[in-house]
Design an enzyme around this catalytic site. Structure first.
Site, PDB file in Angstrom:
ATOM      1  N   CYS A 146     -10.985 -15.006   8.039  1.00 33.24           N
ATOM      2  CA  CYS A 146     -11.534 -14.593   6.745  1.00 33.24           C
ATOM      3  C   CYS A 146     -12.732 -15.492   6.450  1.00 33.24           C
ATOM      4  O   CYS A 146     -13.161 -16.247   7.317  1.00 33.24           O
ATOM      5  CB  CYS A 146     -10.485 -14.625   5.630  1.00 33.24           C
ATOM      6  SG  CYS A 146      -9.913 -16.264   5.137  1.00 33.24           S
ATOM      7  N   ASN A 184     -11.011 -19.416   5.261  1.00 34.22           N
ATOM      8  CA  ASN A 184      -9.757 -19.843   5.884  1.00 34.22           C
ATOM      9  C   ASN A 184      -8.857 -20.619   4.922  1.00 34.22           C
ATOM     10  O   ASN A 184      -8.200 -21.575   5.300  1.00 34.22           O
ATOM     11  CB  ASN A 184     -10.028 -20.651   7.154  1.00 34.22           C
ATOM     12  CG  ASN A 184      -8.783 -20.873   8.015  1.00 34.22           C
ATOM     13  OD1 ASN A 184      -8.638 -21.938   8.619  1.00 34.22           O
ATOM     14  ND2 ASN A 184      -7.883 -19.925   8.080  1.00 34.22           N
ATOM     15  N   CYS A 244      -7.353 -18.524   2.062  1.00 37.87           N
ATOM     16  CA  CYS A 244      -6.565 -17.520   1.324  1.00 37.87           C
ATOM     17  C   CYS A 244      -5.961 -16.474   2.261  1.00 37.87           C
ATOM     18  O   CYS A 244      -4.782 -16.525   2.583  1.00 37.87           O
ATOM     19  CB  CYS A 244      -7.413 -16.830   0.257  1.00 37.87           C
ATOM     20  SG  CYS A 244      -7.917 -17.902  -1.098  1.00 37.87           S
ATOM     21  N   ARG A 245      -6.768 -15.531   2.685  1.00 37.11           N
ATOM     22  CA  ARG A 245      -6.256 -14.385   3.438  1.00 37.11           C
ATOM     23  C   ARG A 245      -5.777 -14.730   4.845  1.00 37.11           C
ATOM     24  O   ARG A 245      -4.655 -14.369   5.227  1.00 37.11           O
ATOM     25  CB  ARG A 245      -7.325 -13.291   3.520  1.00 37.11           C
ATOM     26  CG  ARG A 245      -7.689 -12.718   2.174  1.00 37.11           C
ATOM     27  CD  ARG A 245      -8.871 -11.777   2.249  1.00 37.11           C
ATOM     28  NE  ARG A 245     -10.095 -12.520   2.545  1.00 37.11           N
ATOM     29  CZ  ARG A 245     -11.265 -11.970   2.780  1.00 37.11           C
ATOM     30  NH1 ARG A 245     -11.396 -10.660   2.774  1.00 37.11           N
ATOM     31  NH2 ARG A 245     -12.332 -12.718   3.017  1.00 37.11           N
ATOM     32  N   SER A 246      -6.618 -15.374   5.634  1.00 41.05           N
ATOM     33  CA  SER A 246      -6.232 -15.627   7.025  1.00 41.05           C
ATOM     34  C   SER A 246      -5.049 -16.589   7.151  1.00 41.05           C
ATOM     35  O   SER A 246      -4.159 -16.339   7.967  1.00 41.05           O
ATOM     36  CB  SER A 246      -7.418 -16.070   7.879  1.00 41.05           C
ATOM     37  OG  SER A 246      -8.050 -17.203   7.372  1.00 41.05           O
ATOM     38  N   ASP A 282     -10.354 -10.339  -1.168  1.00 42.31           N
ATOM     39  CA  ASP A 282     -10.295 -11.794  -1.178  1.00 42.31           C
ATOM     40  C   ASP A 282      -9.725 -12.280  -2.517  1.00 42.31           C
ATOM     41  O   ASP A 282     -10.398 -12.191  -3.547  1.00 42.31           O
ATOM     42  CB  ASP A 282     -11.692 -12.371  -0.965  1.00 42.31           C
ATOM     43  CG  ASP A 282     -11.685 -13.867  -0.724  1.00 42.31           C
ATOM     44  OD1 ASP A 282     -10.658 -14.523  -1.010  1.00 42.31           O
ATOM     45  OD2 ASP A 282     -12.716 -14.379  -0.252  1.00 42.31           O
TER      46      ASP A 282
END
Length: 157
Positions: A8, A11, A13-15, A124
């Protein structure tokens, strides 16, 4: 061993949420010896930092560990050292492909390509604050993503 990298923007939040969730799923299925999971960001801004508080809170809420996870930036070597690189949105996908002129050895895919949903990217939550929505999308696609990775890795052999 099959190596999967989630990517993401930063690195945090999402990933890392996807990394933690898929690690947990892989462990539950007894595949930890066959699948290695990591995450990285397009940018370097958060290198060395743990996942964002919203991500940690959501993972704590559902009992999934993120212990030892810290942000890092994607490297050129990742394009050859991972079998699958999973981008969280269209811009991340394009940024991965733009890292170098020749095609990566890894198969680069968009996370939402395996999810049957009207959204085409994982929003995000750093900007939206909707960590529940992000987690729900990650959860929705994780089984399908794992099935696809296992199937395609056999075809690549």
């Amino acid at each position: 061993m099959i190596r999967v990298l989630f990517v993401c923007l930063g690195n945090i939040c999402r990933s890392p949420m996807a990394e933690a969730y898929l690690r947990d799923l892989v462990s539950q299925k007894g595949l930890s010896e066959r699948v290695m999971i990591d995450s990285a960001g397009i940018g370097h801004w958060h290198e060395g930092k743990p996942p964002y508080i919203g991500t940690r809170d959501k993972l704590d809420e559902v009992g999934i560990s993120y212990e030892g996870m810290t942000a890092r930036q994607i490297k050129l070597d990742d394009l050859d050292n991972f079998d699958f690189i999973v981008a969280m949105d269209h811009q991340n996908y394009q940024d991965i492909l733009n890292l170098r002129e020749e095609a990566p050895t890894a198969k680069v895919v968009r996370y939402m390509d395996v999810v049957d949903h009207e959204l085409t990217e994982v929003p995000d939550p750093y900007h939206t604050g909707k960590f529940d929505e992000t987690f729900d999308l990650i959860k929705l696609g994780a089984e399908r993503l794992l099935e696809r990775i296992m199937k395609e890795s056999k075809e690549m052999e």
